[in-house]
Design a protein around this motif. Sequence first.
Motif: not given
Length: 195
Positions: A162-167
């Motif tokens: 998951r990227d820093e935005r959680g996407k």
Amino acid sequence: MKHGYVITSRGCPNRCWFCAVPKREGYKLRELPVKDGWIVTDDNLLACSESHINEVFDMLSRQPHRPQFVGGLEAALLTPDMAVRLKGLKPERMYFAYDTPNDLDPLKQAGKYLLNAGFTKASNVLKCYVLIGYRGDTFEKAQKRMGEAWTAGFFPMAMLYRDERGKVSTEWKRFQVQWANPTITYCNCVKYFRA
């Protein structure tokens, strides 16, 4: 924390690009007082000093339940002696990781140490988080890594990046379902890898 859980150290000296631990806990490994518990959630227990690891193993040997190493154990730091000591603890579960291509050779070596110490694939104790879905990854590459973990002696478990935005993408979520459910994962391993 729930009964049974224990944290004996925090932080990790590694600087893995995908990991939130150094940002959250710091790059410096901090050894904490060893309290009773059997579900070890340390960030990187094997990066601790030998005396600390020995103290943790001694504590685990006195517990009323079989130990679980759910925080993960770094394959590159495992030694044959540690593998023998781990076998003596009769753990219920141990998690390793296959996050980057550089992790494969240490994972294979750790598998040899653990199997030589008396662990078996059939025991379902040796598990491996396999990072999937990061930039540049493909379903074919991810499935290949699952097979490499299986062949090394570990039950693979997909860990979706998951990227820093959680996407994450819907397609990668679907792929993860096929490699995170133990029953489906076992059937896939038997079907695709036959080892």
